[in-house]
Design an enzyme around this catalytic site. Structure first.
Site, short mmCIF file in Angstrom:
data_model
loop_
_atom_site.label_atom_id
_atom_site.label_comp_id
_atom_site.label_asym_id
_atom_site.label_seq_id
_atom_site.Cartn_x
_atom_site.Cartn_y
_atom_site.Cartn_z
N LYS A 1 -19.09 -50.77 25.79
CA LYS A 1 -20.13 -50.77 26.67
C LYS A 1 -20.08 -51.78 27.77
CE LYS A 1 -25.33 -50.81 26.31
NZ LYS A 1 -25.47 -49.46 25.73
N HIS B 1 -5.45 -27.89 -10.10
CA HIS B 1 -5.22 -26.46 -9.81
C HIS B 1 -6.00 -25.62 -9.07
CE1 HIS B 1 -5.25 -22.15 -11.02
NE2 HIS B 1 -3.89 -22.15 -11.04
N ARG C 1 -19.36 -43.53 28.64
CA ARG C 1 -18.21 -43.37 27.38
C ARG C 1 -17.89 -41.96 27.16
NH1 ARG C 1 -22.45 -45.05 22.46
NH2 ARG C 1 -23.86 -43.16 22.66
N MET D 1 -25.77 -51.79 15.04
CA MET D 1 -26.43 -52.98 15.35
C MET D 1 -27.78 -53.19 16.21
SD MET D 1 -22.56 -54.78 16.18
CE MET D 1 -22.06 -53.29 17.16
N GLY E 1 -26.15 -47.11 16.91
CA GLY E 1 -27.30 -47.44 16.18
C GLY E 1 -27.22 -48.41 15.02
N SER F 1 13.60 -33.03 -1.66
CA SER F 1 12.28 -32.70 -1.28
C SER F 1 11.15 -33.69 -1.98
CB SER F 1 11.67 -31.20 -1.32
OG SER F 1 10.57 -30.96 -1.17
N TYR G 1 11.48 -32.55 7.71
CA TYR G 1 10.35 -31.53 7.48
C TYR G 1 9.12 -31.91 6.56
CZ TYR G 1 11.98 -29.46 3.27
OH TYR G 1 12.43 -29.34 2.03
N ARG H 1 -27.96 -56.29 24.25
CA ARG H 1 -27.48 -55.33 23.25
C ARG H 1 -26.10 -55.59 22.84
NH1 ARG H 1 -30.18 -50.14 25.27
NH2 ARG H 1 -30.96 -50.51 27.19
N CYS I 1 6.84 -31.74 0.29
CA CYS I 1 6.24 -30.63 -0.25
C CYS I 1 4.81 -30.72 -0.88
CB CYS I 1 7.09 -29.64 -0.73
SG CYS I 1 7.72 -30.16 -2.27
C1 PEP Z 1 4.31 -32.13 -6.12
O1 PEP Z 1 4.64 -32.70 -7.54
O2 PEP Z 1 4.30 -32.96 -4.89
C2 PEP Z 1 4.59 -30.79 -6.02
C3 PEP Z 1 4.74 -30.28 -4.60
O3 PEP Z 1 4.90 -30.01 -6.99
P1 PEP Z 1 3.49 -29.55 -7.80
O4 PEP Z 1 2.41 -29.81 -6.93
O5 PEP Z 1 3.81 -28.18 -8.16
O6 PEP Z 1 3.60 -30.29 -9.09
#
Ligand code: PEP
Ligand code: MG
Length: 889
Positions: free
Chosen positions: A27, A469, A353, A108, A106, A778, A865, A97, A845
């Site tokens: 501010k 899951h 702002r 303070m 809001g 991975s 990746y 202020r 992954c």
């Molecule tokens: C993991 O464990 O990060 C993975 C990608 O395999 P999953 O989730 O299938 O165990």
């Protein structure tokens, strides 16, 4: 040299500017900047955030020299305004202020109309020619000051006022004249004296120091502390205090106050947008006690409002305001949220702002401002928060919808859906086939629910965390999902679900908000996702900047196609066990698992082989020419073991094995801790024929697609849950031998890689050994988090919330990678792997692959990746671009 604690602004000059946000707060810095630009800003001064830090270091004492600097600033303010603090004839009144670096709306405290006392109130009455206004202002000040500085609760004053109105037969505040207010004020002062044991301070300088102390103290109030924690704002930043000459929007019909956005914050359209109130103070707009009117004629027509727009009521002011707004937007190169006040026909700017905006608006603003030449492409990319992108990719609940919350859980998969409750997957499939929208409500889900989940518009579970899951599968499918809604009591036999005393039944309609983790009663209004040209354009810009490749976790042709549509650079994880979830296949998979000999297993595998091959063929076709990582079988066995007598009977029917034998085998295979049991490559080590069947299917499919399309997929065969070099070595030998066999049979060959999932702490630590056998790593950060923290993925929801609240883990470690723990294992794994094999390909992954904060970390570590569920691919593409740009800054 003495430290400068106080910075002047206004009256055409300023000590500070917009770049000094850290010191002056947002501010203060912007007020200074606006004054520099020559905009009409009421003059004032800012006490720096450094004073706040010292104030707490010295246990609520001010640094030496501050009072002299405040005195000097006050004198300067008197000169600029031509008014004097405490002067009976021409009193200077100020607002006090807060203003921290990051906006904390809001949270303070604020005090307005400071400087009023019994004498200056009379002065203000004469000066404004409006006694009622003067005494109304005085009583507002007493009330606000007492509540903020003197800790006298608001209701003390409300009671006095209510009693006064009642005994004088008055209904509205507007019916009280100046003399009435004076009487009320006398009662207010008595009440304060009684509660505090001393009179309300009449000396303006005492009032000022009281207010300054209260604002600094409000930095540590509970509200502000919670807000900081939720928004990652460090406590050490502190707040500044802004003392500014008051201007009054409530000095009659030629006065007004309002807020405006330079563009529409909901849609991003380029049109001036805002609200105002005639004859009111800013607080009236915020408090919602009066409904503000639209600012422009166009908006008023659109809303079919009976109110007069500012454009009509004060055309000259409106014109000036739009010119100021345009200047501010061009100057700051972003959409601005501004506050203004008109005092007796003169416009004043009180704040500017960067305006908060919806995802849709953020996208439009970024692309259009870049086209207008206001910002660069890099800036445009940074203007869209990757976390916000989810809102654009799924239908969402309309902002103005009324929410009747039935239960809250984890926001496991974004998007929103309406449908009727079903408790059973088979029923979900039947109803969906009949064209009904259904929502699957379960204690938890298992692979058998896959069809039901697919048929459902959304999924709700009572148990399970962000990587349970239900959560993983729902995200993969792009179904909204709320997990771990522990308050749900599901009685599927009776077809009822309860939360406390509320009950819903099978067939009742609910709405699931996967982004907020809420289940709502009834059908709530929705808005469809927006995939306009601007979205594509911004994503192309992001692709031009990012270094990380973004792949998808996908195992069905539908998921693979979605992933391509969202711009995935390949598949980073094909969970082959998910390919077995199909209702027709589960009995065959069970037959394989329950077989007590290699022969029995091979019989089942022969049935599965053609199915696997055709699955791979379809996926390779969709991903032609791109890398596809196929992970060999990895399920914790309990996911596939039969649960009911009917399941076992079905396997017996298909395999010709006696029911009793199968039941005994199922009992034998029961594990107390399946996540750490007979899964991953342990299956491949004990039953190599399973992996051999899968490897054959992979290579045959790849050769088929190469012949058919002329484009071979880049096949990467991945071995899960590796802990030791020897495990990988054994599995690699099998895969290589199978590849050789298939290549010889077919008289053709393709390039392929064999690599390991690094998802156990031992694997990360022994990455050097493992790299001897691996072409790629991975990181499976789901299991790596589970095993490094010793927290079960499926049971975490029960206690992790408390852990986050107590700041034990700042964020859910299954959502955002625990940088310093699990992240350290990733770093070690990369470094040790690369030391042995410099061209080792590195990816991730786990679910973290689609989380922006984790992606910044993976960029830092230098992975090649990330791989995430298809619907998160655009989020990851944008986050990967942010990661590069932020690193460069
Ligand atoms: C993991 O464990 O990060 C993975 C990608 O395999 P999953 O989730 O299938 O165990
Ligand atoms: Mg895993």
């Amino acid at each position: 040299m003495t430290t400068k604690w106080v910075y002047d602004f206004g009256g055409g000059a300023s000590d500070g500017d917009a770049s000094m946000k850290n010191l002056l707060g947002g501010k203060g810095a912007n007020l200074a900047e606006m004054a520099r630009l020559g905009l009409p800003v009421p003059p004032g001064f800012t006490i720096t955030t450094e004073v706040c830090t010292v104030f707490y270091d010295l246990r609520k004492k001010y640094p030496a020299g501050l009072d002299a600097q405040v005195e000097a600033a006050l004198a300067m303010l008197e000169t600029k305004t031509g008014k004097t603090f405490g002067d009976t004839n021409n009193p200077l009144l100020v607002s006090v202020r807060s203003g921290s670096r990051a906006s904390m709306p809001g949270m303070m405290d604020t005090v307005l109309n400071l400087g009023l006392n019994d004498e200056t109130a009379e002065g203000l009455a004469v000066l404004s020619g409006d006694r009622r206004f003067a005494y109304d202002s005085y009583r507002r000040f007493i009330q606000m000051y007492s509540s903020v500085v003197l800790d006298v609760p608001d209701d003390v004053f409300e009671h006095i006022l209510d009693d006064y109105k009642e005994s004088n037969d008055l209904r509205f505040d507007t019916e009280l004249g100046a003399e009435s207010w004076r009487e009320v004020i006398e009662q207010y002062k008595k009440a304060i004296d009684k509660r505090r044991g001393r009179p309300f301070p009449q000396e303006p300088k005492d009032q000022l120091w009281g207010a300054i102390g209260a604002v600094f103290s409000s930095w540590m109030n509970d509200r502000a502390a919670t807000y900081r924690r939720l928004n990652d704002i460090p406590q050490s930043w502190g707040t500044a205090v802004n003392v500014q000459a008051m201007v009054f929007g409530n000095m009659g019909e030629s006065s007004a106050t309002g807020v405006a956005f330079t563009r529409d914050p909901g849609t991003g359209e380029k049109r001036f947008y805002g609200e105002y109130l005639l004859n009111a103070q800013g607080e009236d707009v915020v408090a919602g006690s009066r409904t503000p009117a639209p600012i422009s004629r166009a908006r008023q027509a659109e809303l079919k409002s009976d109110d007069t727009s500012l454009e009509e009521a004060m055309p000259a002011i409106y014109k000036e305001l739009t010119e100021v707004a345009e200047r501010l937007e061009t100057h700051y190169r972003d959409m601005q949220d501004i506050e203004f006040t008109v005092e007796q026909g003169v416009l004043y700017m009180l704040q500017t702002r960067s305006g908060k905006r919806t995802a849709q608006a953020a996208l439009k603003l970024a692309v259009e401002m870049c086209r207008e030449g206001l910002i660069s492409r890099e800036e445009a990319i940074l203007r869209l928060d990757p976390a916000q992108l989810d809102q654009l990719l799924h239908p969402a609940i309309s902002e103005d919808a009324v929410r009747d919350i039935f239960v809250k859980g984890l926001p496991a998969s974004p998007g929103a859906a309406v449908g009727q409750i079903v408790f059973d997957s088979a029923e979900a499939v039947l109803l969906a086939q009949a064209g009904k929208a259904v929502i699957l409500v379960r204690m938890e889900t298992s692979p058998e629910d896959i069809n039901g989940m697919h048929a459902a518009k959304a999924i709700v579970t009572a148990r399970g965390g962000m990587t349970s899951h239900a959560a993983v599968v729902a995200r993969g499918m792009g179904r909204p999902c709320v997990c771990g809604a522990g308050a749900l009591q599901i009685d599927s036999e009776r077809g009822v679900v309860r939360v406390g005393s509320r009950t819903l039944r099978r067939g009742d309609v609910i709405t699931v908000d996967g982004a907020k983790g809420q289940v709502l009663v009834g059908a709530v209004k929705m808005v469809e996702p927006m995939m306009t040209g601007e979205f594509g354009e911004l994503m192309t810009w992001a692709d031009g900047v990012r270094r990380l490749r973004v792949r998808a976790n996908a195992e069905t042709p539908l998921d693979a196609a979605t992933a391509r549509r969202f711009g995935a650079d390949g598949i980073g994880l094909c969970r082959t066990e998910h390919m077995f979830f199909d209702a027709a296949r589960i009995p065959v998979v069970r037959e394989m698992i329950l077989a007590d000999s290699e022969k029995g297993r091979r019989r089942a595998l022969d049935k599965l082989a053609p199915m696997q091959r055709s699955d791979f063929t379809e996926i390779f076709r969709i991903m032609a020419g791109l890398p596809v990582t196929i992970r060999l079988l990895d399920p914790p066995l309990h996911e596939f073991l039969p649960h009911t007598a009917a399941d076992i009977a079905e396997v017996a029917r298909q395999s010709g094995v006696a029911i009793e034998l199968l039941a005994a085998r199922a009992r034998e295979l029961h594990e107390s801790n399946p996540m750490l049991g007979h899964r991953g490559c342990r299956l491949g080590i004990t039953y190599p024929e399973i992996y051999e069947m899968q490897a054959r299917a992979v290579f045959e499919a790849a050769l088929d697609v190469a012949r058919e399309t002329g484009k071979a997929p880049v096949v990467e065969v991945m071995i899960p849950l590796v802990a030791t070099r020897r495990e990988l070595q054994l599995m690699r030998e099998r895969v290589v031998a199978m590849a050789e066999r298939v290549f010889q049979e077919r008289k053709a060959q393709i390039d392929y890689l064999v690599g390991a999932m690094i998802e156990l702490p031992r694997a990360a630590l022994r990455a050097g050994d493992i790299a001897e056998e691996a072409d790629f790593f991975s990181f499976g950060t789901n299991d790596l988090t589970q095993t490094a923290l010793g927290i079960s993925r499926d049971d975490a929801a029960r206690f992790l919330k408390v852990y986050e609240e107590r700041a034990i883990y700042e964020r859910d470690p299954f959502v955002t990678i625990d940088r310093i723990g699990v992240g350290e294992l990733v770093r070690i794994g990369c470094a040790r792997g690369l030391a042995v094999r410099p061209n080792l390909k590195l990816g991730v992954c786990g679910e973290h692959g689609g989380d922006p904060a984790s992606i910044y970390f993976f960029e830092e570590v230098g992975l090649d990746y990330v791989s995430c569920s298809p619907y998160r691919v655009p989020v990851a593409r944008l986050a990967a671009a942010h990661a590069v740009l932020k690193k460069a800054r």
